[in-house]
Design a protein around this motif. Structure first.
Motif, PDB file in Angstrom:
ATOM      1  N   HIS A 185      -7.374  -8.552  -4.701  1.00  0.00           N
ATOM      2  CA  HIS A 185      -5.804  -8.694  -4.890  1.00  0.00           C
ATOM      3  C   HIS A 185      -5.531  -7.547  -3.455  1.00  0.00           C
ATOM      4  O   HIS A 185      -6.390  -6.619  -3.490  1.00  0.00           O
ATOM      5  N   ALA A 229      -2.325  -5.045  -2.304  1.00  0.00           N
ATOM      6  CA  ALA A 229      -1.262  -4.772  -2.596  1.00  0.00           C
ATOM      7  C   ALA A 229      -0.243  -4.535  -1.346  1.00  0.00           C
ATOM      8  O   ALA A 229       0.701  -4.968  -1.251  1.00  0.00           O
ATOM      9  N   ASP A 230      -1.040  -3.868  -0.367  1.00  0.00           N
ATOM     10  CA  ASP A 230      -0.321  -3.806   0.977  1.00  0.00           C
ATOM     11  C   ASP A 230      -1.536  -3.905   2.121  1.00  0.00           C
ATOM     12  O   ASP A 230      -2.434  -4.160   1.868  1.00  0.00           O
ATOM     13  N   SER A 277      -4.247  -0.871   0.631  1.00  0.00           N
ATOM     14  CA  SER A 277      -4.364  -0.725  -0.881  1.00  0.00           C
ATOM     15  C   SER A 277      -4.896  -2.174  -1.392  1.00  0.00           C
ATOM     16  O   SER A 277      -4.109  -3.071  -1.294  1.00  0.00           O
ATOM     17  N   GLU A 317      -7.514  -4.338  -4.564  1.00  0.00           N
ATOM     18  CA  GLU A 317      -8.392  -4.250  -5.850  1.00  0.00           C
ATOM     19  C   GLU A 317      -9.792  -5.052  -5.652  1.00  0.00           C
ATOM     20  O   GLU A 317      -9.434  -6.300  -5.097  1.00  0.00           O
ATOM     21  N   ARG A 348      -9.623  -0.236  -8.090  1.00  0.00           N
ATOM     22  CA  ARG A 348      -8.524  -0.250  -7.168  1.00  0.00           C
ATOM     23  C   ARG A 348      -8.967   0.658  -6.198  1.00  0.00           C
ATOM     24  O   ARG A 348      -9.637   2.052  -6.437  1.00  0.00           O
ATOM     25  N   ARG A 377      -8.112   2.551  -2.230  1.00  0.00           N
ATOM     26  CA  ARG A 377      -7.294   2.878  -0.961  1.00  0.00           C
ATOM     27  C   ARG A 377      -8.110   3.201   0.049  1.00  0.00           C
ATOM     28  O   ARG A 377      -9.161   3.980   0.049  1.00  0.00           O
ATOM     29  N   GLU A 424       4.294   0.367   3.979  1.00  0.00           N
ATOM     30  CA  GLU A 424       4.233   0.010   2.568  1.00  0.00           C
ATOM     31  C   GLU A 424       4.811  -1.627   2.675  1.00  0.00           C
ATOM     32  O   GLU A 424       5.504  -1.978   3.715  1.00  0.00           O
ATOM     33  N   TYR A 425       4.550  -2.391   1.717  1.00  0.00           N
ATOM     34  CA  TYR A 425       4.596  -3.822   1.698  1.00  0.00           C
ATOM     35  C   TYR A 425       6.181  -4.105   1.758  1.00  0.00           C
ATOM     36  O   TYR A 425       6.803  -4.878   2.569  1.00  0.00           O
ATOM     37  N   ARG A 485      -0.226  -6.335   5.830  1.00  0.00           N
ATOM     38  CA  ARG A 485      -0.980  -7.060   4.723  1.00  0.00           C
ATOM     39  C   ARG A 485      -1.822  -8.003   5.120  1.00  0.00           C
ATOM     40  O   ARG A 485      -2.796  -8.636   4.925  1.00  0.00           O
ATOM     41  N   ARG A 492      -6.978   5.848  -7.405  1.00  0.00           N
ATOM     42  CA  ARG A 492      -7.613   4.868  -6.633  1.00  0.00           C
ATOM     43  C   ARG A 492      -8.859   5.546  -5.974  1.00  0.00           C
ATOM     44  O   ARG A 492      -8.714   6.628  -5.640  1.00  0.00           O
TER      45      ARG A 492
END
Length: 204
Positions: A43, A45-46, A49, A51, A60, A62, A70-71, A80, A104
């Motif tokens: 996954h 996130a942005d 970050s 997973e 998770r 970082r 940020e997203y 991303r 994280r």
């Protein structure tokens, strides 16, 4: 020497107990400080970050050394997408350096093509957050790649963007609906309350 080896061979517990103790120490060490692992990203996130899945567990992570938008921020979706192109479907080495305040793992992420943080900075998809990435971002900025594209709006650092967004939310005054009900003004329960109590009541 031969007698000692024969004694160990005749007593399996003499080997099993130390081996289990070493295994337990490794597990404790892995959970507190972290051991490197090889896994794939499940996954995104942005831009910094992710997973990951390894050893039948999800982690998770970082990415250390960068700070991507940020997203929901401007340039966030592009950052991303750049990270997805680098890691999707590929094995990567994760070297942890403790955890952040969100729980994280802070990791160096390395693929066969090199450290992901270096490549993100060279692509202009993230701000530098380590001495090496600071050195790498200079030519990227001079060449006008990604965040530093000439003619585009000036990029906002994620820390500044987060603080600005928080201050904007906090500065919005609450809306109060007018009520048609009539209320009687009640006197205070006690006019002889301590000074600090009265000040707190007025503040609330």
């Amino acid at each position: 020497m031969t007698s000692a080896l024969s004694a160990l061979a005749g007593n399996p517990l003499a080997i099993a107990v130390p081996a289990l103790a070493v295994l337990a120490l490794l597990v404790i060490f892995a959970k507190t400080i972290g051991l490197p692992w090889v896994g794939t990203v499940s996954h995104f996130a942005d831009g910094d970050s992710v997973e990951t899945k390894a050893w039948f567990h999800s982690y998770r992570v970082r990415i250390r050394g960068i700070d991507a938008p940020e997203y929901t921020q401007e340039h966030g979706k592009e950052a991303r997408s750049t990270l997805v192109a680098m890691l999707e479907g590929r094995k990567a080495l994760f070297i942890p350096f403790g955890a952040d305040r969100y729980g994280r793992w802070l990791c160096w992420v390395i693929t066969l093509r090199g450290p992901v943080s270096w490549r993100m900075v060279l692509a202009g998809a993230a701000w530098p957050a380590s001495p090496m990435t600071w050195a790498l971002h200079v030519p990227t900025r001079l060449l006008g790649r990604g965040l530093w594209k000439r003619g585009a709006s000036r990029p906002i650092h994620p820390d500044v963007w987060r603080r600005h967004g928080m201050s904007q939310r906090m500065s919005v005054p609450p809306t109060h609906k007018k009520s048609t009900k009539r209320y009687k003004i009640k006197p205070r329960a006690s006019t002889f309350a301590p000074r600090g109590t009265r000040q707190l009541h007025d503040f609330l």
